[in-house]
Scaffold this active site. Structure first.
Site, mmCIF file in Angstrom:
data_model
loop_
_atom_site.group_PDB
_atom_site.id
_atom_site.type_symbol
_atom_site.label_atom_id
_atom_site.label_comp_id
_atom_site.label_asym_id
_atom_site.label_seq_id
_atom_site.Cartn_x
_atom_site.Cartn_y
_atom_site.Cartn_z
ATOM 1 N N SER A 1 37.211 43.887 34.623
ATOM 2 C CA SER A 1 37.969 43.878 35.851
ATOM 3 C C SER A 1 39.121 42.868 35.911
ATOM 4 O O SER A 1 39.987 42.992 36.765
ATOM 5 C CB SER A 1 37.025 43.575 37.022
ATOM 6 O OG SER A 1 36.453 42.279 36.860
ATOM 7 N N SER B 1 33.966 41.527 31.991
ATOM 8 C CA SER B 1 35.258 41.591 32.679
ATOM 9 C C SER B 1 36.372 40.723 32.122
ATOM 10 O O SER B 1 37.522 40.912 32.487
ATOM 11 C CB SER B 1 35.085 41.256 34.154
ATOM 12 O OG SER B 1 34.800 42.435 34.827
#
Ligand code: GLN
EC number: 6.3.5.7
Length: 504
Positions: free
Chosen positions: A149, A173
Site C-alpha cells: 500500500s 506494504s
C-alpha cells in the site's frame, strides 16, 4: 545531486557543496515536475523550507548532522495529527527535512496504491523511454501501478523526489511497492522500531518500513530509528551494531535457503529467471545454497486474511465521528450518526474488512476462525524457525509474483483477491515477525523493476543487510531516467485536472 545516496548527500552537506535549503528546493521542484505520478498527497513546502533552514543553521554552528495523516481516507480528510510518530521525530531530530506526505491505499489496505481517496499512484518506471518505446498508447493511459500500500513512498524515492520514505509494513506494504518501483525496502524485525504514532492495521504485525535507493542508506536509517520507546511497550533494546555496514564481506560463510514452496502459481518467467540468476551468483561466489521447505506457506494468505480482518474490525472502531475525523450530518440518532459517518468515511475495501472481522469474531465463529488462524500463524512461524535452526542464515525469495501490472489490468479484480495473490511471499514474514528486505535486481522485458527478497532471523537485521548489500553490489541495477520535460508538463496538466482537486 538528487540521484545521490543519503551517505553522499550528507557528505555534500557537511562539505558545504550544497546547503539544506538548496537541496530541499531541488526536491520540492522534482515533486512538482513529477506531480503526474500522484506520489504525494500533501507537499509541506513551507515547513520543509523552515526545517531546512534550521538544518543549515545547525551545520553552520558546527552541530553534527546525523547520518516525517490522512491515511488516504475521507475519514481523516483535513485532519492534522497533534504529534509526530516516534520514527518521524527521530529523523527530524537528526536534521532530516520532511517534504510531504505520500499517497497510499486507504488505511494501508491493498497491494496496488490504487484504492486511496486521492486516486492511484503511477510507477515512475512506466515513464522511462524503455517502457514507452514498447507502448503504443499515450503515457496518460498506459502506465504501471506502483504496488502497495505504500506506493507513494516508493514512487517518491524512485523518482528522486526524496532520499528516504517510510511506510507501514503489515503484510508487505513497503516491500511490494519497493520491488515494483526498483527501490530498497526494509521491513525490520517486529518490535525493533516503535509503532507509536502509526495508525494500526494489524498491531501484532505492523512495523515501520524503510525505503531508500541503497542498502547502505537503509542501514543508516535503521540505526537511527531502532530501539526501545517507552511509548510502545512492545519495543526492544536494539542489538549493538557497528557504525556502518562492512564494505567487503566474505559470502562464503553464508548459507542461503531457497524455499521450494515459493515456486508459486503465477510466478512470472522474468521473476523466476532473476531468482535463479541471483541464487547462482551466491553459489558461484562460494555461498552454500540449499533448497528448504516451509510447508505451511500455502495457508498463509487465508490465515493473514482472518487475523487482519479481526484486528481491523477492532482498530477501526475508534473512527465514529465523535472524537476526530469525518462526522456525518445525519443526527436523527446516535446509531444513525455512527452508521452514516462510517459509511461515508470508509471505502468499500475497509468496510468489507470490518464486516468480515466482526463475522469471524462472533461468539459462534471465534474458535472456528480466529483461534484456528492463530494456531496456523504459530505453525508458519515454526517453519521459519526450523529452517534457521538447520543452519540457514538467510532465505532468498521473489518479493512479488511479477513486475508491476498495467493499471487498467490491475483494477479488473477486487482488492482482496489481488492482495491474496500479490502478498504470497511477503505476508508469512510479518506473521513470523522476521526482518526482510527487497533489493532491486534487474528490469523485466517490459522495462519494469524486479526485486528479490532476503529474509533473516529475528533481530539479525544487520546481518540481513550485510548480505543484501553484497547482493546489491553484484546485480548492477540500472539508474532511472525519466523521459523529457515537455511530456512532464503535459502529463501534469491532465493529471492535475482530474486528481488534485480531491485533495485540495
Ligand atoms: N496487502 C496487504 C493488505 O492489504 C498488506 C498491507 C500492508 O502491509 N499494509 O492487507
Amino acid at each position: 545531486m538528487l540521484g545521490m545516496s543519503i551517505r553522499e548527500v550528507s557528505q555534500a552537506l557537511r562539505d558545504g557543496r550544497v546547503s539544506a535549503t538548496e537541496l530541499c528546493r531541488k526536491c520540492i521542484n522534482q515533486i512538482q515536475r513529477t506531480l503526474y505520478l500522484n506520489a504525494f498527497i500533501t507537499i509541506t513546502e513551507e515547513t520543509a523550507m523552515e526545517q531546512a533552514q534550521r538544518t543549515d543553521n545547525r551545520l553552520r554552528t558546527g552541530k553534527p548532522l546525523g547520518p516525517l495523516t490522512t491515511c488516504a481516507s475521507s475519514m481523516l480528510k483535513g485532519y492534522v495529527p497533534p504529534f509526530n510518530a516516534t520514527v518521524v521525530q527521530k529523523l527530524l531530530d537528526q536534521g532530516a527535512v520532511l517534504v510531504g506526505k505520500t499517497n497510499l491505499d486507504e488505511f494501508a489496505m491493498g497491494a496496488g496504491s490504487t484504492d486511496g481517496v486521492f486516486g492511484p499512484v503511477r510507477n515512475p518506471w512506466s515513464y522511462t523511454s524503455l517502457y514507452r518505446e514498447q507502448s503504443t498508447e499515450d503515457p496518460d493511459s498506459d502506465w504501471a501501478i506502483t504496488g502497495g500500500s505504500s506506493g507513494g513512498s516508493a514512487a517518491a524515492v524512485a523518482s528522486l523526489s526524496s532520499f528516504l520514505a517510510l511506510g507501514s509494513d503489515t503484510g508487505g506494504s513497503t516491500r511490494n511497492p519497493g520491488s515494483l518501483c526498483g527501490v530498497v525496502a526494509l521491513k525490520p524485525t517486529y518490535s525493533l522500531l516503535s509503532r507509536h504514532g502509526l495508525i494500526p492495521l494489524v498491531n501484532s504485525m505492523d512495523v515501520p518500513g524503510i525505503m531508500t535507493r541503497s542498502v547502505h542508506d537503509a542501514a543508516t536509517v535503521l540505526r537511527i530509528l531502532q530501539g526501545r520507546d517507552e511509548r510502545d511497550s512492545t519495543t526492544v533494546q536494539a542489538p549493538s551494531t557497528p557504525p556502518s555496514l562492512p564494505e567487503h564481506f566474505d559470502i562464503r560463510d553464508i548459507c542461503v535457503g531457497i524455499p521450494k514452496e515459493y515456486h508459486a502459481p503465477g510466478l512470472s518467467k522474468d521473476t523466476l529467471a532473476q531468482w535463479s540468476r541471483v541464487a547462482d551468483m551466491f553459489e558461484q561466489a562460494g555461498a552454500r545454497v540449499q533448497e528448504v521447505s516451509l510447508p505451511h506457506t500455502q495457508h498463509s494468505i487465508v490465515c493473514y486474511h482472518v487475523l487482519c480482518c479481526c484486528e481491523v474490525a477492532s482498530n477501526m472502531a475508534c473512527f465514529d465521528g465523535l472524537e476526530y475525523g469525518h462526522c456525518s450530518k445525519v443526527d436523527s440518532s446516535t446509531d444513525a450518526m455512527y452508521a452514516t459517518t462510517r459509511h461515508e468515511g470508509f471505502n468499500s475495501v475497509v468496510r468489507r474488512r470490518i464486516l468480515s472481522g466482526n463475522y469471524f469474531l462472533l461468539k459462534s465463529n471465534y474458535k472456528r476462525y480466529f483461534v484456528k488462524a492463530q494456531q496456523m500463524r504459530r505453525l508458519i512461524a515454526e517453519d521459519f524457525k526450523n529452517v534457521f535452526r538447520s543452519g540457514i542464515d538467510v532465505l532468498l525469495t521473489p518479493t512479488t509474483l511479477s513486475d508491476a501490472a498495467r493499471y487498467s489490468d490491475f483494477i479488473q479484480e477486487d482488492n482482496q483477491t489481488r492482495s491474496a495473490q500479490e502478498d504470497v511471499f511477503t505476508q508469512p514474514v510479518n506473521m513470523a515477525g522476521l526482518p526482510a528486505v527487497t533489493v532491486p535486481t534487474a528490469l523485466s522485458h517490459r522495462g519494469l523493476p524486479i526485486g528479490l527478497q532476503l529474509i533473516g532471523q529475528t533481530l539479525q537485521d544487520w546481518k540481513l543487510l550485510t548480505v543484501a548489500q553484497w547482493m546489491e553490489q553484484k546485480v548492477n541495477f540500472p539508474i532511472i531516467h525519466l523521459h523529457g520535460e515537455s511530456n512532464e508538463r503535459e502529463l501534469n496538466r491532465s493529471v492535475r485536472e482530474r486528481t488534485h482537486t480531491i485533495g485540495s
